[in-house]
Design an enzyme around this catalytic site. Structure first.
Site, mmCIF file in Angstrom:
data_model
loop_
_atom_site.group_PDB
_atom_site.id
_atom_site.type_symbol
_atom_site.label_atom_id
_atom_site.label_comp_id
_atom_site.label_asym_id
_atom_site.label_seq_id
_atom_site.Cartn_x
_atom_site.Cartn_y
_atom_site.Cartn_z
ATOM 1 N N ASN A 12 -67.581 40.884 -21.587
ATOM 2 C CA ASN A 12 -67.229 42.247 -21.215
ATOM 3 C C ASN A 12 -67.817 43.148 -22.298
ATOM 4 O OD1 ASN A 12 -66.067 44.681 -20.660
ATOM 5 N ND2 ASN A 12 -63.950 43.939 -20.653
ATOM 6 N N HIS A 183 -60.752 49.003 -11.930
ATOM 7 C CA HIS A 183 -59.740 47.967 -12.224
ATOM 8 C C HIS A 183 -59.618 46.986 -11.061
ATOM 9 C CE1 HIS A 183 -57.337 50.986 -14.945
ATOM 10 N NE2 HIS A 183 -58.180 50.260 -15.677
ATOM 11 N N ARG A 244 -56.341 60.168 -20.517
ATOM 12 C CA ARG A 244 -56.937 60.858 -19.364
ATOM 13 C C ARG A 244 -55.860 61.565 -18.559
ATOM 14 N NH1 ARG A 244 -59.588 55.607 -17.314
ATOM 15 N NH2 ARG A 244 -60.995 55.146 -19.027
ATOM 16 N N GLU A 336 -46.506 45.522 -18.062
ATOM 17 C CA GLU A 336 -45.955 44.214 -18.420
ATOM 18 C C GLU A 336 -44.875 44.298 -19.487
ATOM 19 O OE1 GLU A 336 -49.252 41.557 -19.408
ATOM 20 O OE2 GLU A 336 -50.362 42.371 -17.707
ATOM 21 N N GLU A 387 -57.868 39.511 -16.031
ATOM 22 C CA GLU A 387 -59.174 39.863 -15.469
ATOM 23 C C GLU A 387 -60.233 38.837 -15.823
ATOM 24 O OE1 GLU A 387 -58.004 43.725 -17.111
ATOM 25 O OE2 GLU A 387 -59.443 44.582 -15.707
#
Ligand code: ADP
Length: 402
Positions: A12, A183, A244, A336, A387
């Protein structure tokens, strides 16, 4: 494609960082993971975490992604798991924007790289770094299958009326303006993992996934198919996030420009990096926001309430979109870990069949778990996202399919 290896390296590559995990697909074990951060800066840092043995940290300059990835390869080689090891079946790359073209994991070749490059105008912050990661990895192992897994792909099933902004179609099409969503790998993984947790077939389950991390997004998944998501052309739309704003009246851009005298770049910076929780109260870490709010700090209280209010608006909206909701799944850093956020999001929704059992909600665990009472019509669950595992599985499946 002939490959006997059972391991997948997931990469990533961000603008100044590279995260990686080497995963054994036989049992999902993380053989090694780590990250290189502050690439290009005077002092960078590599942290390598092997499955067995001590973590290794190296603080030095990593001039560029090439240097960073080579350092990662050296660390893996030191553990006898280098890029040349025969056990390595493929490399899976996270790519943020797949546009309209990439709606599935894709085996990388020159044409695919060129197409990802063509998407840079709609993902200027992310795709360039993703491409660099791909190019360096391909130069190191040109013979190894490499797969791009796109953050937008899971949302490609949005119906046209949900994906289009209500603006002039010709202008929108000319500039590839539409709601892509992000996402996606997480929403896909978590919606399936929720079905698994409930012992149900994903095809018969309607789930609302709330991915609440630094970036945050919601999605409505009907029978395994994504039908709505809160991020749009860019990851700025939707929920209140760490830094954001999420949804604003687009007219505020004109206002800040014309009346406030801010440049487009300044407004971009404002909405992406100085807004959200940070803009409202000066902190973007939910732990700190909750701590301050509980101590009576009004700014933090407002930030918390705005954050929760926005999620509830989406939750209610997606309830109507789906018609029937079987489960609501909380995931990512805040989802979570923050019992406070989960309780506030689900408060006073008994009429919708949504509630949480305080004791279950307060329990800390890394496992997927149900936090709603047994009588609840809608199962509320905490489902840790993964992910990297999803990218590895999609990569491995594709390599074996070809
Ligand atoms: P990213 O989007 O960077 O992958 P994560 O999903 O790791 O982010 O989420 C990071 C955020 O999770 C942190 O900024 C913090 O606000 C939140 N977080 C982490 N741990 C907790 C916790 N125990 N309680 C509340 N929030 C937490």
């Amino acid at each position: 494609m002939t490959t006997t290896g059972t391991r997948v390296l997931v990469l990533n590559a961000g603008s100044s960082s590279v995260k990686y995990q080497l995963i054994d697909m036989l049992d999902g074990a993380r053989l090694a993971s780590g990250l290189v951060e502050r690439i290009g800066e005077v002092s960078g840092r590599l942290l390598h975490l092997p499955l067995t043995g001590e973590p290794r940290e190296s603080v030095r300059r990593f001039a560029d992604h090439d240097g960073a990835l080579r350092a990662v390869a050296d660390e893996l080689a030191a553990d006898l798991m280098g890029l040349d090891s025969p056990e390595l079946a493929a490399i899976g790359h996270r790519v943020v924007h797949g546009g309209m073209r990439f709606t599935r994991p894709t085996l990388i070749n020159d044409a695919v790289v060129a197409e990802i490059r063509r998407l840079i105008p709609v993902a200027p912050l992310h795709n360039p770094a993703n491409i660099t990661g791909i190019e360096v990895a391909r130069s190191m192992r040109p013979d190894l299958p490499q797969v791009a897994v796109f953050d937008t792909a899971f949302h490609a099933t949005l119906p046209e009326y949900a994906a289009r902004y209500a603006i002039d179609r010709k202008t929108a099409d000319e500039h590839r303006v539409r709601r892509y969503g992000f996402h996606g790998t997480s929403h896909q993984y978590v919606s399936r993992a929720t079905a698994r947790l409930l012992g149900r077939d994903p095809a018969e389950l309607n789930v609302i996934v709330l991915h609440l991390g630094n970036g945050a997004s919601a999605s409505a998944v009907a029978g395994g198919v994504c039908v709505e998501t809160s991020m749009g052309l860019t990851p700025l739309e939707g929920l209140v996030m760490g830094t954001r704003s999420g949804d604003v009246d687009p007219g505020l851009v004109f206002h800040l420009h014309r009346v406030g005298g801010l440049s487009i770049d300044q407004i971009d910076d404002l909405l992406n990096r100085r807004s959200g929780l940070l803009g409202l109260c000066g902190d973007n870490d939910m732990r700190e926001v909750v701590r301050r709010a509980q101590g009576g700090d009004e700014d933090a209280g407002l930030a918390f309430d705005s954050y929760v209010h926005r999620i509830r608006r989406y939750l209610g909206g997606y309830y109507a979109v789906l018609g029937r909701v079987d489960a609501v799944a909380f995931t990512a850093g805040v989802g979570e870990n923050s019992a406070e956020v989960r309780a506030a999001v689900c408060a006073n929704l008994e009429e919708l069949g949504i509630s949480v059992e305080p004791e279950l909600n307060a329990m800390r665990s890394r496992q997927a778990r149900v936090i709603s009472p047994t009588y609840g019509r809608v199962t509320v669950a905490v489902v840790p996202t993964d992910e990297e595992l999803e990218i590895a599985q999609q990569t491995f499946a594709l390599v074996h399919e070809v």
